[in-house]
Scaffold this active site. Structure first.
Site, mmCIF file in Angstrom:
data_model
loop_
_atom_site.group_PDB
_atom_site.id
_atom_site.type_symbol
_atom_site.label_atom_id
_atom_site.label_comp_id
_atom_site.label_asym_id
_atom_site.label_seq_id
_atom_site.Cartn_x
_atom_site.Cartn_y
_atom_site.Cartn_z
ATOM 1 N N TYR A 1 6.121 46.919 7.739
ATOM 2 C CA TYR A 1 7.370 46.373 7.194
ATOM 3 C C TYR A 1 7.099 45.314 6.128
ATOM 4 C CZ TYR A 1 12.137 44.373 7.452
ATOM 5 O OH TYR A 1 13.404 43.921 7.173
ATOM 6 N N LYS B 1 8.191 45.562 2.208
ATOM 7 C CA LYS B 1 9.106 44.592 1.621
ATOM 8 C C LYS B 1 8.459 43.817 0.483
ATOM 9 C CE LYS B 1 12.835 45.342 4.063
ATOM 10 N NZ LYS B 1 13.982 46.018 3.405
#
Length: 248
Positions: free
Chosen positions: A156, A160
């Site tokens: 993640y 991002k």
């Protein structure tokens, strides 16, 4: 007073709930026609119905990792409303585990949804906006996790962080056409996802927030509204943090 997005068309991926739906509510309230893309087409339809009159809100099933689905989503928006003014690449997932326990599938799935999905949405929206000749605003959803990294989120956090680089590069490519590309980096926001955190984790993260509280989806939505509207007409390639001061 004139509504900030009167007569404009906005597409929001992952729009059936959470931050995506909060952004849709803010845009709709300011006069926009809204198309909600979501992997769950029935949920997208239901969310659109909750926004208001069908004439200004529509739901479409869309897998953001599919080039065909993303193109179909934007074609639907332009067919229904005549143009595309705002694209919000918000769809996301988590598969949190430490690297030792994370499978390659867990890593690739999160990267695909966030990074591939954002790239596909940015590319398709920018092409339409260039052809229209009237500019537009593309908003990509990053996260504070992409700035500082969170343990258990190598997939993640990587995705991002990649969205920030993608946003900056895209902004340089399409600025000549009046297309602005910016990113949002929410911190801890009260959504269904964060409410699943243990009390211990919530307390630890709250201790890092100078404002002393978690954010609300509506506060992220207002930042998105700013980037979507002419209030930010000379902003492109930026990453706006909505984190209550966490990790400053």
């Amino acid at each position: 007073m004139t509504s900030l997005l009167a007569g404009r068309t906005a597409v929001i991926t992952g729009g059936a709930n959470g931050l995506g739906f909060a952004i849709a509510q803010a845009f709709f309230a300011q006069g926009a026609n809204v198309v909600l893309g979501d992997l769950d087409g029935a949920a997208a339809d239901a969310a659109a119905a909750r926004l208001g009159p069908e004439a200004r809100a529509q739901g479409v099933a869309c897998d953001v990792t599919s080039e065909d689905d993303v193109d179909r989503l934007l074609t639907f928006a332009t067919s229904a409303f005549g143009r595309l003014d705002v694209m919000v690449n918000n769809a996301g997932v988590t598969r949190d585990k430490t690297m030792r326990k994370m499978s390659l599938d867990d890593f690739e799935f999160v990267i695909d949804v966030h990074l591939r999905g954002t790239w596909l949405g940015t590319r398709a929206a920018a092409a339409l906006m260039r052809d229209q000749g009237q500019g537009g605003s593309i908003i990509n959803m990053s996260s504070i996790s992409g700035k500082v990294g969170n343990p258990g989120q190598t997939n993640y956090s990587a995705a991002k962080a990649g969205i920030v680089g993608l946003t900056k590069a895209a902004a340089k490519e399409v600025g000549f056409a009046g297309v602005r590309v910016n990113a949002l980096q929410p911190g801890i926001i009260e959504t269904a996802m964060t409410q699943k955190l243990t009390d211990e984790v919530r307390a630890a993260r709250l201790a890092d927030v100078p404002l002393g509280r978690f954010g609300q989806p509506s506060e992220v939505a207002q930042a998105a509204l700013f980037l979507a509207s002419d209030m930010s007409s000379y902003l492109t390639g930026i990453t706006l943090e909505i984190s209550g001061g966490r990790n400053i």
